[in-house]
Write an enzyme that holds these catalytic residues in place. Structure first.
Site, PDB file in Angstrom:
ATOM      1  N   ASN A  18      42.802  40.071  34.699  1.00 48.34           N
ATOM      2  CA  ASN A  18      43.737  40.830  35.518  1.00 48.34           C
ATOM      3  C   ASN A  18      44.861  39.895  35.937  1.00 48.34           C
ATOM      4  O   ASN A  18      44.599  38.838  36.497  1.00 48.34           O
ATOM      5  CB  ASN A  18      43.029  41.383  36.761  1.00 48.34           C
ATOM      6  N   GLN A  27      44.136  41.545  40.121  1.00 48.48           N
ATOM      7  CA  GLN A  27      43.831  40.117  40.271  1.00 48.48           C
ATOM      8  C   GLN A  27      43.599  39.807  41.739  1.00 48.48           C
ATOM      9  O   GLN A  27      44.456  40.063  42.584  1.00 48.48           O
ATOM     10  CB  GLN A  27      44.967  39.255  39.722  1.00 48.48           C
ATOM     11  N   HIS A  34      41.764  33.485  35.066  1.00 54.01           N
ATOM     12  CA  HIS A  34      40.357  33.536  34.678  1.00 54.01           C
ATOM     13  C   HIS A  34      40.107  34.732  33.774  1.00 54.01           C
ATOM     14  O   HIS A  34      40.769  35.762  33.874  1.00 54.01           O
ATOM     15  CB  HIS A  34      39.424  33.580  35.894  1.00 54.01           C
ATOM     16  N   HIS A  53      37.132  37.371  32.559  1.00 52.06           N
ATOM     17  CA  HIS A  53      35.822  37.935  32.863  1.00 52.06           C
ATOM     18  C   HIS A  53      35.115  38.206  31.541  1.00 52.06           C
ATOM     19  O   HIS A  53      35.688  38.838  30.651  1.00 52.06           O
ATOM     20  CB  HIS A  53      35.959  39.277  33.591  1.00 52.06           C
TER      21      HIS A  53
END
Length: 141
Positions: free
Chosen positions: A88, A95, A101, A103
């Site tokens: 995101n 986010q 990052h 997932h």
């Protein structure tokens, strides 16, 4: 560069404990404390980047190079039938931590607690409009 108040930077620097699954010089993978499904993992560059727009090519290569190995281990351990891999970028996209990052969400069936569904707008764009959009984006690369 690390960001002083970033929780993921603190995890990468081992200032905050985590359930680390994978680590090398550039990348860290650890279990998300908010497990969507069993094994839900976050993969981060150790070098701080707020989001994908700020991610260096070297860190992007390192993160994405690690994903297949980590994903295979997750699949083998959880017996998942599939895997959602997502990021995101920006609050509007969901986010919640300003450190890039990915997932990795092992999937077992359609009712396992995760849903990624969007509406398709096929009738909103003509072939000419799609060609114009594509050309505009290509010109920025």
């Amino acid at each position: 560069m690390q960001k002083e108040n970033c929780i993921f930077c603190k995890i990468a620097n081992h200032q905050v404990p985590s359930y680390t699954l994978f680590e090398n010089e550039q990348v860290l993978a650890f279990l998300d404390l908010s497990q969507v499904t069993k094994g839900h993992t976050l993969v981060i560059p150790k070098q701080h980047a707020d989001n994908v727009y700020d991610l260096s090519q070297a860190d992007a290569q390192a993160v994405f190079a690690a994903v297949p190995e980590i994903s295979r281990a997750l699949q083998q351990e959880t017996g998942a039938a599939g895997m959602n891999i997502l990021s995101n970028t920006g609050k509007v996209a969901g986010q919640s931590v300003s450190h890039f990052h990915l997932h990795l969400i092992p999937r077992h069936d359609k009712h396992d607690g995760f849903g990624a569904k969007w509406e398709v707008h096929n009738d909103d764009y003509t072939a000419e409009e799609l060609a114009t959009i594509a050309e505009s984006i290509k010109n920025r690369l």
